[in-house]
Design a protein around this motif. Structure first.
Motif, short mmCIF file in Angstrom:
data_model
loop_
_atom_site.label_atom_id
_atom_site.label_comp_id
_atom_site.label_asym_id
_atom_site.label_seq_id
_atom_site.Cartn_x
_atom_site.Cartn_y
_atom_site.Cartn_z
N TYR A 280 0.83 -1.20 0.00
CA TYR A 280 0.00 0.00 0.00
C TYR A 280 0.87 1.25 0.00
O TYR A 280 0.68 2.16 -0.83
CB TYR A 280 -0.93 0.01 1.21
CG TYR A 280 -1.78 1.25 1.34
CD1 TYR A 280 -3.02 1.32 0.73
CD2 TYR A 280 -1.34 2.35 2.06
CE1 TYR A 280 -3.81 2.46 0.83
CE2 TYR A 280 -2.10 3.49 2.18
CZ TYR A 280 -3.34 3.54 1.57
OH TYR A 280 -4.10 4.67 1.65
N SER A 281 1.82 1.33 0.91
CA SER A 281 2.65 2.53 1.01
C SER A 281 3.55 2.68 -0.21
O SER A 281 3.85 3.80 -0.65
CB SER A 281 3.49 2.51 2.29
OG SER A 281 4.32 1.36 2.32
N ASP A 282 3.98 1.55 -0.80
CA ASP A 282 4.81 1.63 -1.99
C ASP A 282 4.01 2.21 -3.16
O ASP A 282 4.50 3.10 -3.88
CB ASP A 282 5.34 0.25 -2.35
CG ASP A 282 6.39 0.30 -3.45
OD1 ASP A 282 7.58 0.33 -3.13
OD2 ASP A 282 6.00 0.31 -4.63
N LEU A 283 2.78 1.72 -3.37
CA LEU A 283 1.93 2.27 -4.44
C LEU A 283 1.63 3.74 -4.18
O LEU A 283 1.64 4.56 -5.11
CB LEU A 283 0.64 1.46 -4.55
CG LEU A 283 0.76 0.03 -5.07
CD1 LEU A 283 -0.58 -0.69 -4.99
CD2 LEU A 283 1.28 0.01 -6.50
N ALA A 284 1.36 4.07 -2.91
CA ALA A 284 1.06 5.47 -2.58
C ALA A 284 2.26 6.37 -2.87
O ALA A 284 2.09 7.52 -3.29
CB ALA A 284 0.65 5.58 -1.12
N SER A 285 3.48 5.86 -2.67
CA SER A 285 4.66 6.67 -2.93
C SER A 285 4.79 7.03 -4.41
O SER A 285 5.47 7.99 -4.77
CB SER A 285 5.92 5.94 -2.46
OG SER A 285 6.23 4.84 -3.32
N LEU A 286 4.13 6.26 -5.28
CA LEU A 286 4.09 6.58 -6.71
C LEU A 286 2.90 7.46 -7.04
O LEU A 286 3.06 8.54 -7.62
CB LEU A 286 4.02 5.28 -7.53
CG LEU A 286 5.19 4.31 -7.39
CD1 LEU A 286 4.90 3.04 -8.19
CD2 LEU A 286 6.49 4.94 -7.87
N TYR A 287 1.71 7.01 -6.65
CA TYR A 287 0.49 7.74 -7.05
C TYR A 287 0.44 9.15 -6.49
O TYR A 287 -0.10 10.06 -7.13
CB TYR A 287 -0.75 6.97 -6.61
CG TYR A 287 -0.91 5.59 -7.23
CD1 TYR A 287 -0.43 5.31 -8.50
CD2 TYR A 287 -1.54 4.56 -6.53
CE1 TYR A 287 -0.59 4.05 -9.06
CE2 TYR A 287 -1.70 3.30 -7.09
CZ TYR A 287 -1.22 3.05 -8.35
OH TYR A 287 -1.38 1.81 -8.90
N GLU A 288 0.97 9.34 -5.28
CA GLU A 288 0.86 10.65 -4.64
C GLU A 288 1.85 11.67 -5.20
O GLU A 288 1.89 12.81 -4.74
CB GLU A 288 1.05 10.52 -3.13
CG GLU A 288 -0.04 9.75 -2.41
CD GLU A 288 -1.40 10.46 -2.44
OE1 GLU A 288 -1.46 11.63 -2.88
OE2 GLU A 288 -2.40 9.84 -2.05
N ARG A 289 2.62 11.29 -6.20
CA ARG A 289 3.55 12.24 -6.81
C ARG A 289 2.87 13.09 -7.88
O ARG A 289 3.51 13.89 -8.54
CB ARG A 289 4.77 11.52 -7.38
CG ARG A 289 5.67 10.94 -6.30
CD ARG A 289 6.80 10.11 -6.83
NE ARG A 289 7.81 10.89 -7.52
CZ ARG A 289 8.97 10.39 -7.95
NH1 ARG A 289 9.24 9.10 -7.75
NH2 ARG A 289 9.85 11.15 -8.58
N CYS A 290 1.57 12.93 -8.04
CA CYS A 290 0.84 13.79 -8.96
C CYS A 290 0.42 15.07 -8.23
O CYS A 290 0.54 15.17 -7.01
CB CYS A 290 -0.38 13.07 -9.51
SG CYS A 290 -1.67 12.80 -8.27
#
Length: 462
Positions: A280-290
């Motif tokens: 979860y946190s790994d995916l969030a570290s990508l998606y939240e860069r928008c």
């Protein structure tokens, strides 16, 4: 350690296992640190620290460990994470998942930046606003993509998600403002990679595209780097060059599978379906860069594409993605079987930020009420279809039959679209009006009278 002379060199390689090297005697080495592997003949390969235990470090070699002689190999730990050059020189380039050119050109020059990126200060974030128009009617009308949003595409194996992703990447615009696309393909077959290059050739030639292609037979660790490289490049183009950047990431399920494989190599305890507990946190570290930054003209918008194994939306990858992102576009096997492209399941799809990017002064004043009415009509049509299966179509009333007619017209006139057909938003909205005109005015309860009058839908006789 910023210069090569300061890098620590180690030669005590204890083990070579698949793509992994185990080196002893290390000091001050951290996880995810970048490594250069030097051979006696001058060849250099690149690696990443996966695990550190005392004076032992496990290094994954990006180019693999074939022909590695432990006695003739030295490892240089750079003291920092993987970095990549950033700048407008990326536009029009085609590279692999590590940023190495595949187009015959030289390496991209520019200032080196860590691919982990820097989180945006929450107080400097501007809310997503204004549309990114994709030229795909069903998306632009009913699930408008907004600048600074993260809107995933949920698909299944066998559905044309790559074709849709390439079509959006080839056609998307930001209303005449500076715009470009960063497309990162992960775990693609050679045929899919060739298709992506062909489909995006025109946009690439126009200097509006960065294309990163990680193939299925490329090293697994490269698949973890690809989206981070793409986002680092996009952030510079957006926040330093003032462009609106659409980042297309496909397929995020391949990325998550690579993360699971690397986690197993590290010997970490598995979580649900053997994915690491930090998925979860790994995916969030990508998606939240928008996002968008107050006072700056650029934006980063993310369109991740992922396949749901077995069509299971509760699978960890779509499940966790849904928690992080702002809506979803779900592709339908039923629509695909009927020959409809793009096969979007309209009633299961939504863009939670659509109101931020559509309506007066953004798209058209009638856009939001028109979309709401279309969804209400399609929901009623689905109920009518289910009723017809129970009691037979001949027992339906006139209004139910009219809704079924509208459903067919919607699929034929608005949703069905050519693979390389880009529709202006005005055309898509006008098509929506022509579809709804098949219903009596009294059934269009979500549209105000002034809009109905303006589009020639006469009042019903008393």
């Amino acid at each position: 350690m910023n210069t090569a002379s300061q890098w620590m060199r180690y030669t005590d390689i204890r083990e070579v296992h698949g793509p992994l090297l185990v080196v002893a005697g290390v000091e001050g080495v951290g996880w995810d640190e970048s490594v250069r592997i030097r051979f006696d003949d001058g060849t250099i390969r690149n690696g990443l620290v996966l695990e550190v235990d005392g004076d032992l470090a496990v290094v994954q070699v990006l180019e693999g460990t074939a022909a590695v002689d432990p006695a003739a190999t030295a490892l240089e730990f750079t003291g920092g994470p993987v970095r990549i050059a950033v700048g407008e020189g990326w536009l029009g380039r085609v590279c692999n998942g590590r940023g190495v050119p595949l187009d015959g050109g030289p390496p991209v020059p520019g200032r080196l930046e860590p691919i982990t990126g820097s989180p945006l200060n929450p107080v400097r974030r501007d809310p997503p606003a204004d549309p990114v128009l994709t030229g795909v009617s069903v998306v632009d009308v009913l699930a408008t993509l907004v600048r600074g949003q993260k809107l995933p595409v949920f698909s299944m194996p066998g559905l044309p998600h790559l074709r849709l992703a390439c079509q959006i990447a080839a056609q998307a615009t930001a209303g005449g403002e500076p715009f470009c696309v960063v497309f990162a393909g992960m775990g693609l077959t050679h045929a899919d990679a060739a298709y992506a290059r062909d489909a995006l050739e025109e946009r690439s030639a126009a200097g509006e595209l960065v294309l990163l292609l990680n193939l299925a037979d490329d090293p697994v660790i490269e698949r973890l780097l690809s989206p981070r490289l793409a986002l680092t490049i996009a952030e510079h183009l957006a926040f330093e060059s003032g462009r609106h950047v659409l980042v297309v990431l496909t397929d995020m399920t391949n990325y998550a599978d690579a993360l699971r494989e690397v986690s197993a190599a590290r010997g970490e305890f598995p979580g649900r379906r053997a994915y690491p507990g930090y998925l979860y946190s790994d995916l969030a570290s990508l998606y939240e860069r928008c996002g968008r930054i107050i006072g700056q003209p650029g934006s980063v918008t993310i369109l991740p594409v992922l396949t749901m194994p077995g069509g299971d939306i509760t699978h960890p990858v779509p499940d966790l993605t849904g928690y992080i992102t702002e809506g979803q576009l779900i592709l339908s096997a039923e629509q695909h079987a009927r020959g409809v492209y793009p096969p979007v399941d309209v009633l299961s799809s939504l863009s939670r930020l659509m109101r931020n990017g559509a309506g007066p002064h953004r798209t058209r004043a009638d856009h939001l009420p028109l979309a709401a009415q279309l969804l209400a009509v399609l929901a009623r049509a689905r109920q009518s279809r289910e009723l017809a299966e129970l009691i037979g179509p001949d027992a339906l009333g006139d209004l139910d039959r009219a809704h079924l007619e509208v459903e067919e017209a919607f699929a034929a006139e608005l949703m069905r679209q050519g693979f390389d057909e880009s529709r202006p938003l005005e055309d898509s909205l006008d098509r929506a009006w022509r579809v709804l005109a098949r219903l009596p005015r009294g059934a269009l309860t979500m549209l105000p009278d002034e809009l109905l009058d303006a589009h020639g839908l006469a009042a019903e006789p008393e």
